[in-house]
Design a protein around this motif. Structure first.
Motif, PDB file in Angstrom:
ATOM      1  N   UNK A 116       0.751  -1.246   0.113  1.00  0.00           N
ATOM      2  CA  UNK A 116      -0.165  -0.113  -0.002  1.00  0.00           C
ATOM      3  C   UNK A 116       0.734   1.376   0.073  1.00  0.00           C
ATOM      4  N   UNK A 117       2.135   1.187   1.151  1.00  0.00           N
ATOM      5  CA  UNK A 117       2.599   2.510   0.974  1.00  0.00           C
ATOM      6  C   UNK A 117       3.532   2.482  -0.200  1.00  0.00           C
TER       7      UNK A 117
ATOM      8  N   UNK B 192      -3.792   7.712   5.608  1.00  0.00           N
ATOM      9  CA  UNK B 192      -2.708   8.747   5.742  1.00  0.00           C
ATOM     10  C   UNK B 192      -2.315   9.527   4.640  1.00  0.00           C
ATOM     11  N   UNK B 193      -1.687  10.679   4.876  1.00  0.00           N
ATOM     12  CA  UNK B 193      -0.844  11.317   3.748  1.00  0.00           C
ATOM     13  C   UNK B 193      -1.977  11.957   2.797  1.00  0.00           C
ATOM     14  N   UNK B 194      -1.414  12.280   1.502  1.00  0.00           N
ATOM     15  CA  UNK B 194      -2.353  13.161   0.789  1.00  0.00           C
ATOM     16  C   UNK B 194      -1.166  14.059  -0.291  1.00  0.00           C
ATOM     17  N   UNK B 195      -1.839  14.418  -1.462  1.00  0.00           N
ATOM     18  CA  UNK B 195      -1.014  15.021  -2.223  1.00  0.00           C
ATOM     19  C   UNK B 195      -0.956  16.550  -1.898  1.00  0.00           C
ATOM     20  N   UNK B 196       0.063  17.375  -2.009  1.00  0.00           N
ATOM     21  CA  UNK B 196       0.049  18.798  -1.803  1.00  0.00           C
ATOM     22  C   UNK B 196      -0.542  19.477  -2.469  1.00  0.00           C
ATOM     23  N   UNK B 197      -1.383  20.497  -2.175  1.00  0.00           N
ATOM     24  CA  UNK B 197      -2.529  21.377  -3.043  1.00  0.00           C
ATOM     25  C   UNK B 197      -2.085  22.804  -2.614  1.00  0.00           C
ATOM     26  N   UNK B 198      -2.204  23.537  -3.918  1.00  0.00           N
ATOM     27  CA  UNK B 198      -2.233  24.987  -4.073  1.00  0.00           C
ATOM     28  C   UNK B 198      -3.691  25.484  -3.917  1.00  0.00           C
ATOM     29  N   UNK B 199      -4.081  26.343  -3.024  1.00  0.00           N
ATOM     30  CA  UNK B 199      -5.293  26.907  -2.885  1.00  0.00           C
ATOM     31  C   UNK B 199      -5.379  28.239  -3.694  1.00  0.00           C
TER      32      UNK B 199
ATOM     33  N   UNK C 192       4.309   5.641  -5.367  1.00  0.00           N
ATOM     34  CA  UNK C 192       4.488   5.869  -6.618  1.00  0.00           C
ATOM     35  C   UNK C 192       3.657   6.737  -7.229  1.00  0.00           C
ATOM     36  N   UNK C 193       2.262   6.848  -6.727  1.00  0.00           N
ATOM     37  CA  UNK C 193       1.305   7.384  -7.310  1.00  0.00           C
ATOM     38  C   UNK C 193       1.009   8.974  -7.048  1.00  0.00           C
ATOM     39  N   UNK C 194       2.272   9.309  -5.918  1.00  0.00           N
ATOM     40  CA  UNK C 194       2.488  10.711  -5.378  1.00  0.00           C
ATOM     41  C   UNK C 194       1.070  11.126  -4.650  1.00  0.00           C
TER      42      UNK C 194
ATOM     43  N   UNK D  83       7.104  21.798  -5.912  1.00  0.00           N
ATOM     44  CA  UNK D  83       7.689  20.441  -5.759  1.00  0.00           C
ATOM     45  C   UNK D  83       8.453  20.477  -4.598  1.00  0.00           C
ATOM     46  N   UNK D  84       7.629  19.746  -3.529  1.00  0.00           N
ATOM     47  CA  UNK D  84       8.282  19.517  -2.158  1.00  0.00           C
ATOM     48  C   UNK D  84       9.429  18.585  -1.930  1.00  0.00           C
ATOM     49  N   UNK D  85       9.954  18.495  -0.791  1.00  0.00           N
ATOM     50  CA  UNK D  85      11.101  17.804  -0.551  1.00  0.00           C
ATOM     51  C   UNK D  85      10.868  16.246  -0.878  1.00  0.00           C
ATOM     52  N   UNK D  86       9.941  15.912  -0.923  1.00  0.00           N
ATOM     53  CA  UNK D  86       9.563  14.304  -1.185  1.00  0.00           C
ATOM     54  C   UNK D  86       9.500  14.159  -2.764  1.00  0.00           C
ATOM     55  N   UNK D  87       9.651  15.372  -3.558  1.00  0.00           N
ATOM     56  CA  UNK D  87       9.804  14.945  -4.931  1.00  0.00           C
ATOM     57  C   UNK D  87       8.242  14.995  -5.546  1.00  0.00           C
ATOM     58  N   UNK D  88       7.362  15.379  -4.695  1.00  0.00           N
ATOM     59  CA  UNK D  88       5.998  15.262  -5.098  1.00  0.00           C
ATOM     60  C   UNK D  88       5.544  16.655  -5.629  1.00  0.00           C
ATOM     61  N   UNK D  89       4.903  16.691  -6.749  1.00  0.00           N
ATOM     62  CA  UNK D  89       4.205  18.024  -7.450  1.00  0.00           C
ATOM     63  C   UNK D  89       2.848  18.284  -7.072  1.00  0.00           C
ATOM     64  N   UNK D  90       2.552  19.716  -6.783  1.00  0.00           N
ATOM     65  CA  UNK D  90       1.196  20.008  -6.633  1.00  0.00           C
ATOM     66  C   UNK D  90       0.339  20.253  -7.914  1.00  0.00           C
TER      67      UNK D  90
END
Length: 426
Positions: free
Chosen positions: A230-231, A315-322, A236-238, A410-417
């Motif tokens: 799951x993790x 838990x978790x979730x993708x970062x979002x720009x409001x 991988x799916x960000x 782009x966060x420190x984990x490499x995930x893009x909003x």
């Protein structure tokens, strides 16, 4: 560190003491990291108070902010390197502490058997229990020697994020316990002389006696495998941000990636500990069969495992720009966003769990059109005002072409909003 200091800090047995920072021993690595962190915090407080700025940049707010950010970033990388070195030294020495703990448990078992045998006398079951403990301890010691560079016998419990996995630890505890129980019965069966005693021991291995314990073992092992899947899939799916830790800690069993206590982990560990204690008492009282874990207690463990697994899904979730707005200093006039202006990005999830250190914060990037802008570190007493988990402030560089552009983080984990449109005027 001079030769004279090294000789003064090294005892007769070759152990480093005092203020050793050589990095070749656990004490030296810890002391070096502690001093590096203390120096970094002092420097942050100085810069937050406006002290220590070069005269060449002190006259410009943007230039001083950029200089402060670069200074703190370089120092943060040095602190992170010290932390990684300390983690490597601690991990390399963990196998020896594990060996001490394992053989300490065997010694405790021997003392407990000796004390309880005063009235009842020494029996074959006590001998089998001690031999089984010696066999398990020997296997764990061999595992420690083979994997001593990765934490010894605890190496399989450390996840890909360099943290101790709660699900793997729970599964390993049940595997060790039931493996010990089966080995105990096997030794007793090998030493049994009568047909009736052998038949009773074989009957003790029947599923009717150990159905509850076997079911719990199957579920916790399945949960350990499923959680890893799951993790990995969510990362991988960000949909989940994962930042590796500098070193594994025992507190990882009860906390989330940011170091805060996690309810799902705590209840899973607590329920498992209670169930294992009950099963151990049952095995001690009836060493002629597998511990008969009551179905009521077994269901409690299964509900706890299901709660832990559901927590991993949630838990978790993708970062979002409001929203993205022009940052205005007090006294400035309102107006459109132009190159050179500061913009404030509002949203959530900009700082992943476990990325609160300065070296991780400095890796946050804002992509404005085709230009990547590193988020400047703005220190305040006790922390940083920028970046935070909900707001980022960055300047719009002159390389950004006027017109409609998209803004991404782009966060420190490499995930893009998500992309947020922004109009830049001339």
């Amino acid at each position: 560190m001079t030769v004279r200091d090294a000789g003064a800090d090294t005892g007769a047995g070759g152990a480093h003491e005092g203020g050793c920072t050589c990095g070749d021993c656990p004490h030296g690595a810890r002391e070096g990291h502690r001093r590096a962190v203390a120096a970094f915090l002092r420097r942050c407080d100085e810069l937050a108070a406006g002290r220590g700025l070069p005269p060449a940049v002190a006259h410009s707010a943007s230039a001083s902010r950029q200089w402060v950010s670069e200074e703190l970033t370089q120092r943060a990388e040095a602190v992170a390197e010290q932390s990684r070195a300390e983690g490597a030294v601690r991990l390399a020495g963990l196998w020896l502490r594990t060996v001490y703990a394992v053989w300490g448990a065997v010694t405790a078992l021997l003392l407990a058997e000796a004390l309880t045998a005063t009235g009842a006398g020494w029996t074959g079951a006590r001998t089998a229990a001690l031999l089984a403990a010696l066999a398990v301890a020997g296997a764990l010691t061999a595992a420690c020697l083979l994997h001593r560079a990765r934490g010894g016998a605890l190496a399989p419990l450390i996840g890909e994020d360099n943290r101790i996995s709660t699900s793997r630890t729970v599964a390993a505890c049940w595997v060790l316990f039931l493996g010990y129980a089966v080995l105990l019965l096997s030794l007793r069966l090998a030493a049994a002389s009568g047909h009736a005693e052998r038949d009773a021991l074989i009957d003790g291995l029947a599923l009717a006696h150990g159905a509850g314990a076997v079911t719990v073992l199957a579920v916790v092992c399945a949960v350990a495998v499923l959680v890893r899947r799951v993790v990995a899939t969510r990362v991988h799916a960000q949909r989940l941000q994962k930042v590796p830790a500098h070193r594994p800690r025992a507190a990882d069993l009860l906390t989330d990636d940011s170091g805060r206590g996690a309810f799902t982990d705590i209840q899973y560990i607590a329920v498992t500990a209670v169930a294992l204690l009950f099963a151990a008492v049952r095995l001690a009282r009836r060493p002629d069969r597998l511990p008969d874990l009551p179905w009521g207690l077994g269901m409690v463990v299964l509900i706890s495992a299901a709660t832990y697994l559901a927590g991993k899904y949630a838990e978790g979730g993708r970062p979002v720009i409001h929203s993205v707005v022009r940052a205005r200093e007090p006294g400035d006039l309102d107006g459109p966003v132009r190159t050179g202006d500061d913009i404030e990005i509002r949203g959530s999830g900009f700082v992943p769990p476990g990325a609160q250190s300065a070296d991780r914060l400095s890796r946050t990037v804002v992509r404005i059109g085709a230009v990547d802008v590193h988020v400047p570190l703005i220190p305040v007493t006790g922390g940083f005002r920028n970046p935070t988990d909900t707001t980022l402030t960055v300047p719009v560089p002159a390389d950004v072409e006027p017109g409609a552009v998209d803004v991404q983080v782009v966060t420190a984990a490499g995930v893009t909003t998500n992309r947020y449109p922004l109009q830049v005027t001339e």
